[in-house]
Design an enzyme around this catalytic site. Sequence first.
Site, short mmCIF file in Angstrom:
data_model
loop_
_atom_site.label_atom_id
_atom_site.label_comp_id
_atom_site.label_asym_id
_atom_site.label_seq_id
_atom_site.Cartn_x
_atom_site.Cartn_y
_atom_site.Cartn_z
N SER A 115 -3.34 0.92 14.01
CA SER A 115 -4.17 2.10 14.20
C SER A 115 -4.62 2.14 15.66
CB SER A 115 -5.40 2.06 13.29
OG SER A 115 -6.35 3.04 13.67
N ILE A 156 -3.89 11.11 11.15
CA ILE A 156 -2.78 11.56 10.32
C ILE A 156 -3.35 12.25 9.09
CG2 ILE A 156 -0.69 10.87 9.08
CD1 ILE A 156 -0.60 10.32 12.11
N TYR A 175 -12.83 -2.61 11.14
CA TYR A 175 -11.50 -2.00 11.10
C TYR A 175 -10.77 -2.16 12.44
CZ TYR A 175 -7.98 1.61 10.04
OH TYR A 175 -6.82 2.30 9.81
N ALA A 176 -11.48 -1.92 13.54
CA ALA A 176 -10.88 -2.07 14.86
C ALA A 176 -10.45 -3.51 15.11
CB ALA A 176 -11.85 -1.60 15.94
N ALA A 177 -11.29 -4.47 14.73
CA ALA A 177 -10.94 -5.87 14.92
C ALA A 177 -9.72 -6.25 14.10
CB ALA A 177 -12.12 -6.76 14.56
N GLY A 190 0.82 -1.21 0.00
CA GLY A 190 0.00 0.00 0.00
C GLY A 190 0.85 1.25 0.00
N LYS A 212 -7.29 -4.22 13.01
CA LYS A 212 -6.09 -3.57 13.52
C LYS A 212 -5.69 -4.12 14.89
CE LYS A 212 -5.15 -0.78 10.10
NZ LYS A 212 -3.89 -0.91 9.32
N SER A 247 1.28 3.60 -2.48
CA SER A 247 1.03 4.61 -3.50
C SER A 247 0.65 5.97 -2.94
CB SER A 247 -0.07 4.14 -4.46
OG SER A 247 -1.30 3.97 -3.77
N ARG A 248 0.08 6.01 -1.73
CA ARG A 248 -0.42 7.26 -1.18
C ARG A 248 -0.17 7.32 0.33
NH1 ARG A 248 -6.53 7.81 -2.20
NH2 ARG A 248 -6.51 5.81 -1.14
#
Length: 246
Positions: free
Chosen positions: A137, A183, A150-152, A12, A154, A14-15
Amino acid sequence: MLFQDQVAIVTGGSRGIGRSIVAALADQGAKVYFTYHAHEAAAQETAAQTGAIALSCSQEDGDAITAAVEKIVGESGRVDMLINNAGIRADKFLMMMPESDWQKVIDVNLSGAWRWAKAVSRPMLGAGRGAIVNVGSVAGSLGLPGQTNYAAAKGGLLALTRALAAEFGPKGIRTNAVVPGFIETDMTAALNRDVKRRNIDNLVLKRFGKAEEVASVVLFLLSPAASYIVGQAIVVDGGLSAAVAM
């Protein structure tokens, strides 16, 4: 040139944070390969700016990941560093979240990191050296509404970090994690002004972080200066978690 003649893979790249990590490693002499999936134009821009090599590769395709690592080893003869940075979000409150969104985020953010770690394990173990940094995160430790998937993912990435550290550490491969908070990236740029202000008010430093500030911690953990650090998660969140704990 801290990483002269060493080979790094950044997923990941690219950005955002990934691009900053790619640039920082290239500045320090590393030969950098980075992956992308959905943002080809951004990937080509990153490659042009940094001299790194862009590879199109899905986090969900284990065979493609194995082939990518074999290609890198075939071209460069080694892999010294892996930075698991690739990730997606599909935020919804639990009652409205389809199972497909749960599975997708888990597969890309957590299972993808596992696939890359497995793929680089053979060349790293063969060389008896290496360093892996997983980009987590604060959602994985604090938990945020609308981010159960997402939380699980991370949170699982932090557990994966500790397990890999225990498994690979005795073989000369260090695994650690960096845990960013808010960020300045494309994701946070999409937040409206009121949401940004509320989040900034929760930060000790009263500002969002910069991608370069995360990249500098990643480089530290990859470097010989961190040679006695393993299985740790360094939080880079402007004091968000400290403020929550107060």
